[in-house]
Design an enzyme around this catalytic site. Structure first.
Site, PDB file in Angstrom:
ATOM      1  N   SER A   1      10.306  29.524  14.099  1.00 30.86           N
ATOM      2  CA  SER A   1      11.107  30.734  14.034  1.00 30.86           C
ATOM      3  C   SER A   1      12.571  30.446  14.358  1.00 30.86           C
ATOM      4  O   SER A   1      12.875  29.715  15.300  1.00 30.86           O
ATOM      5  CB  SER A   1      10.547  31.765  15.020  1.00 30.86           C
ATOM      6  N   GLY A   2      13.477  31.001  13.545  1.00 32.57           N
ATOM      7  CA  GLY A   2      14.903  30.874  13.784  1.00 32.57           C
ATOM      8  C   GLY A   2      15.539  29.597  13.283  1.00 32.57           C
ATOM      9  O   GLY A   2      16.739  29.368  13.499  1.00 32.57           O
TER      10      GLY A   2
ATOM     11  N   GLU B   1       7.773  35.734   4.212  1.00 32.27           N
ATOM     12  CA  GLU B   1       6.767  36.323   5.115  1.00 32.27           C
ATOM     13  C   GLU B   1       6.290  37.675   4.574  1.00 32.27           C
ATOM     14  O   GLU B   1       6.299  38.685   5.293  1.00 32.27           O
ATOM     15  CB  GLU B   1       7.344  36.488   6.525  1.00 32.27           C
TER      16      GLU B   1
END
Length: 225
Positions: free
Chosen positions: A45-46, A172
């Site tokens: 994530s990120g 996603e």
């Protein structure tokens, strides 16, 4: 035209953050996506997966490097043509305070109801088809207040596919779906013919349908298969 391949050559993206420091997201990235490839991308994530997709779509311009469509450099003069070929589904689908049909087609005229009905069935939105086999064109409420989070995402996928894109980009797209619906919808999408598909997902099982899988790591893509 997009008949053969998309190439990212030595693509780099960075920006100045709120502390006036240079933040590097992508560095010297190279990838070739052939027409009708099924590409999977994952990473923590990120790390910049959504940024990479936005660079590929040319929603943001790379700091340096080239994006080539059939060996023709993509730039601001060809964006309308390029964007017309792309269907994009983000993690959060925007729902308008309008009818189901308008939310998918974004139009009030020249609706292909037969194709729309096929999409609703394929994406398990058959509750919007009545006993007479017609679409119940319900108002689904401001921000989708009358539907579930999973239905919002499926409507977003419907919206992208209704345009009959050559390239489908999924960021996603099934994060709000239960496991059973997720598997079915990903499988159905990847079985569509003549469609180049790029999927970012946290669920590695979804990449079973991909012919190429990459991990975004250290500002670059590492090919896994």
């Amino acid at each position: 035209e997009f008949k053969n391949s998309i190439k990212l050559k030595e693509v780099h993206f960075s920006y100045i953050d709120e502390n006036n420091k240079l933040k590097e997201i992508i560095k010297d990235l190279n990838i070739e996506i052939e027409k009708n490839d099924k590409i999977g991308i994952f990473g923590r994530s990120g790390i910049g997966k959504t940024t990479l997709l936005k660079v590929l779509i040319y929603l943001i311009e790379p700091s340096r490097g080239q994006i080539l469509i059939d060996d023709v450099k993509l730039d601001s003069t060809s964006l309308d043509s390029w964007h017309s070929k792309i269907g994009y589904v983000s993690q959060n689908t925007t729902i308008l305070d309008e009818s189901l049909v308008f939310n998918i087609t974004l139009s009030n005229s020249k609706i292909d109801h037969d194709y729309l009905k096929k999409l609703l069935l394929k994406l398990n939105l058959n509750r919007f088809i009545n006993e007479y086999g017609e679409i119940d064109d319900l108002n689904i409420g401001d921000k989708g207040s009358r539907i579930s989070g999973g239905e919002k995402q499926r409507i977003g996928i419907c919206r992208a596919l209704y345009r009959k894109p050559q390239i489908l980009i999924l960021d996603e797209p099934t994060s709000s779906l239960d496991e059973e619906n997720e598997k079915k919808i990903i499988k159905d999408i990847f079985e569509l013919q003549n469609l180049t598909t790029i999927l970012v997902s946290h669920n590695l099982e979804n990449f079973n349908f991909c012919n190429k899988t990459y991990e975004l790591l250290n500002k670059n893509l590492k090919k896994l298969n």
